[in-house]
Design a protein around this motif. Structure first.
Motif, PDB file in Angstrom:
ATOM      1  N   GLY A   1      -3.951  17.290  -5.189  1.00 38.35           N
ATOM      2  CA  GLY A   1      -4.298  16.304  -6.205  1.00 38.35           C
ATOM      3  C   GLY A   1      -3.910  14.911  -5.762  1.00 38.35           C
ATOM      4  O   GLY A   1      -3.463  14.668  -4.659  1.00 38.35           O
ATOM      5  N   GLY A   2      -4.053  13.960  -6.663  1.00 42.12           N
ATOM      6  CA  GLY A   2      -3.736  12.578  -6.355  1.00 42.12           C
ATOM      7  C   GLY A   2      -4.520  11.663  -7.247  1.00 42.12           C
ATOM      8  O   GLY A   2      -5.260  12.103  -8.128  1.00 42.12           O
ATOM      9  N   GLY A   3      -4.380  10.374  -7.031  1.00 38.75           N
ATOM     10  CA  GLY A   3      -5.044   9.413  -7.885  1.00 38.75           C
ATOM     11  C   GLY A   3      -6.403   9.042  -7.345  1.00 38.75           C
ATOM     12  O   GLY A   3      -6.806   9.444  -6.263  1.00 38.75           O
ATOM     13  N   PRO A   4      -7.141   8.220  -8.096  1.00 39.01           N
ATOM     14  CA  PRO A   4      -8.443   7.755  -7.631  1.00 39.01           C
ATOM     15  C   PRO A   4      -8.280   6.777  -6.489  1.00 39.01           C
ATOM     16  O   PRO A   4      -7.168   6.309  -6.213  1.00 39.01           O
ATOM     17  N   PRO A   5      -9.378   6.452  -5.786  1.00 35.49           N
ATOM     18  CA  PRO A   5      -9.276   5.504  -4.678  1.00 35.49           C
ATOM     19  C   PRO A   5      -8.682   4.190  -5.135  1.00 35.49           C
ATOM     20  O   PRO A   5      -8.907   3.757  -6.265  1.00 35.49           O
ATOM     21  N   ASP A   6      -7.912   3.546  -4.262  1.00 38.22           N
ATOM     22  CA  ASP A   6      -7.258   2.295  -4.592  1.00 38.22           C
ATOM     23  C   ASP A   6      -8.246   1.147  -4.393  1.00 38.22           C
ATOM     24  O   ASP A   6      -8.619   0.829  -3.275  1.00 38.22           O
ATOM     25  N   ASN A   7      -8.638   0.499  -5.495  1.00 43.15           N
ATOM     26  CA  ASN A   7      -9.616  -0.582  -5.411  1.00 43.15           C
ATOM     27  C   ASN A   7      -8.958  -1.929  -5.162  1.00 43.15           C
ATOM     28  O   ASN A   7      -9.637  -2.952  -5.107  1.00 43.15           O
TER      29      ASN A   7
ATOM     30  N   ASP B   1       0.836  -1.206   0.000  1.00 41.38           N
ATOM     31  CA  ASP B   1       0.000   0.000   0.000  1.00 41.38           C
ATOM     32  C   ASP B   1       0.868   1.252   0.000  1.00 41.38           C
ATOM     33  O   ASP B   1       0.575   2.232  -0.693  1.00 41.38           O
ATOM     34  N   ALA B   2       1.943   1.218   0.791  1.00 39.89           N
ATOM     35  CA  ALA B   2       2.847   2.363   0.823  1.00 39.89           C
ATOM     36  C   ALA B   2       3.509   2.573  -0.532  1.00 39.89           C
ATOM     37  O   ALA B   2       3.702   3.710  -0.976  1.00 39.89           O
ATOM     38  N   GLY B   3       3.850   1.482  -1.208  1.00 40.69           N
ATOM     39  CA  GLY B   3       4.443   1.592  -2.541  1.00 40.69           C
ATOM     40  C   GLY B   3       3.510   2.263  -3.522  1.00 40.69           C
ATOM     41  O   GLY B   3       3.928   3.102  -4.339  1.00 40.69           O
ATOM     42  N   ARG B   4       2.228   1.911  -3.457  1.00 44.10           N
ATOM     43  CA  ARG B   4       1.249   2.546  -4.355  1.00 44.10           C
ATOM     44  C   ARG B   4       1.101   4.038  -4.037  1.00 44.10           C
ATOM     45  O   ARG B   4       0.970   4.867  -4.939  1.00 44.10           O
ATOM     46  N   THR B   5       1.114   4.366  -2.742  1.00 46.71           N
ATOM     47  CA  THR B   5       1.005   5.776  -2.358  1.00 46.71           C
ATOM     48  C   THR B   5       2.204   6.568  -2.853  1.00 46.71           C
ATOM     49  O   THR B   5       2.069   7.669  -3.402  1.00 46.71           O
ATOM     50  N   VAL B   6       3.399   6.016  -2.672  1.00 44.55           N
ATOM     51  CA  VAL B   6       4.618   6.713  -3.076  1.00 44.55           C
ATOM     52  C   VAL B   6       4.650   6.911  -4.595  1.00 44.55           C
ATOM     53  O   VAL B   6       5.013   7.991  -5.087  1.00 44.55           O
ATOM     54  N   ILE B   7       4.258   5.889  -5.347  1.00 44.98           N
ATOM     55  CA  ILE B   7       4.218   6.038  -6.807  1.00 44.98           C
ATOM     56  C   ILE B   7       3.230   7.135  -7.201  1.00 44.98           C
ATOM     57  O   ILE B   7       3.491   7.939  -8.104  1.00 44.98           O
TER      58      ILE B   7
END
Length: 392
Positions: free
Chosen positions: A275-281, A84-90
């Motif tokens: 900003g940021g990405g959409p929710p992580d599904n 999850d942290a990896g996805r947030t950092v990317i």
């Protein structure tokens, strides 16, 4: 020595851990993480083929990402996947590089000229093994008067930066010289991260992006540490929990067990939204149901005056933590077309559980800087109706 205002900075240990993470993410290590996070779990051979590196090199990249204080990848039986942290950092890196003119999704990682574009975006933040550039960047961020990417940075005296960085090193039992710090500031200038005005330095757009990224990584590490502390504080299996149970109540008054709402509210200042990405599904249903407090704008009817407005159940819209700027403006435009000026977007601290949102209380903050309703209609924000004394 010149005196300049400074925001409360993060602990030096957390700053050092954030620096270790950022310095690990060189262009091709970042490419490795991007592949692991965005695609199905990958073998080392598949990753090596995509980025044009030897398998032994990719193995080192993956090990460095796995052994960080905040692991960004995890190894399965034969393949790697992002945490999850990896996805947030990317998501943070992707947003920063895109605003600086480089789209990571289109980079050919086997073409040196395209990899150099990414390296230019990351320099000087990720091109040093020393923590001094990290301490320099935090010293500039804390004294420039910016809140993430909002506001115009103030000039900061080089002497003040030198003093702040030296204090960080002394906390770690280390030593730095004035000339070392001035050399790093010149490197920052060469990388277009700052500009000089006499003996002052000013963060550029790129420098603000780097400072914002560093600040977000520190927050991510502190949130992870907070969750670890909460897990360690929970009763062990088999032990009784005699604490009183709270019956279900209206969301605006119900306490939230295990959550320090004041701490979260301070961390989620909507003025820091960039900003940021959409929710992580990809997270599990149980993880999605974990209650969190976020800032969100709620559409409140404005047809019967302030008294009725406060008594009317609002309709949840615009959760700031899960909408990109484009989605924010697009959704606001549709709301304006549908309701005209017969409604107001009001900021609330909001309880989020999965896809459900419940208003807790109005956020008494001046939010015009990010209020799309103000930008689109020119209308004053409800919080601006307070007296000047109250606002001060």
């Amino acid at each position: 020595m010149p005196q300049q205002s400074v925001t409360a900075g993060p602990p030096t240990d957390a700053l050092a851990q954030a620096g270790e993470l950022l310095q690990t993410l060189t262009p091709r290590t970042l490419a490795t993480l991007l592949i692991v996070v965005d695609d199905d779990p990958q073998t080392q051979g598949e990753i090596a083929e995509t980025i044009g590196s030897a398998r032994s090199t990719v193995s080192k990249y993956l090990l460095s990402l796995e052994e960080l204080p905040l692991p960004l990848v995890m190894k399965g039986r034969q393949r790697y996947a992002g945490t999850d942290a990896g996805r947030t950092v990317i998501g943070l890196f992707d947003g920063m590089t895109e605003r600086l003119g480089v789209d990571l999704a289109t980079i050919d990682w086997q073409t040196d000229t395209e990899v150099e574009q990414v390296a230019d975006c990351l320099t000087p933040l990720c091109d040093s093994r020393s923590l001094t550039p990290i301490f320099v960047l935090e010293a500039l961020r804390g004294r420039s008067g910016i809140v993430d990417l909002l506001g115009t940075p103030r000039p900061v005296s080089v002497e003040v930066v030198v003093d702040a960085v030296d204090r960080r090193h002394r906390e770690r039992g280390e030593h730095s010289t004035t000339e070392q710090i001035r050399t790093i500031l010149r490197r920052f200038k060469d990388a277009d991260a700052i500009k000089f005005d006499g003996d002052d330095c000013i963060l550029s757009e790129k420098g603000q992006e780097h400072a914002c990224l560093l600040h977000r990584i520190v927050e991510l590490l502190e949130e992870q540490a907070g969750r670890q502390d909460e897990r360690e504080a929970q009763p062990r299996s088999g032990q009784s929990d005699d604490s009183p149970r709270t019956t279900e109540a209206h969301p605006s008054t119900a306490p939230i067990a295990g959550i320090d709402t004041g701490r979260i509210a301070n961390q989620l200042d909507p003025r820091q939204f960039t900003g940021g990405g959409p929710p992580d599904n990809s997270v599990s249903t149980d993880e999605q149901k974990t209650p969190t407090i976020i800032p969100a704008y709620w559409l409140v009817p404005d047809t019967a005056g302030e008294k009725e407005r406060t008594q009317t159940q609002p309709t949840a819209v615009l959760p700031l933590t899960s909408m990109t700027p484009e989605e924010l403006v697009d959704r606001s435009t549709h709301l304006l077309e549908e309701h005209g000026t017969d409604a107001a977007l009001v900021p609330y601290w909001t309880l989020q559980m999965g896809n459900e949102h419940h208003p807790l209380e109005k956020a008494e903050l001046s939010l015009d800087a990010v209020n799309p309703w103000t930008l689109l209609t020119g209308a004053r924000h409800p919080t601006d109706e307070r007296s000047e004394d109250d606002q001060s």
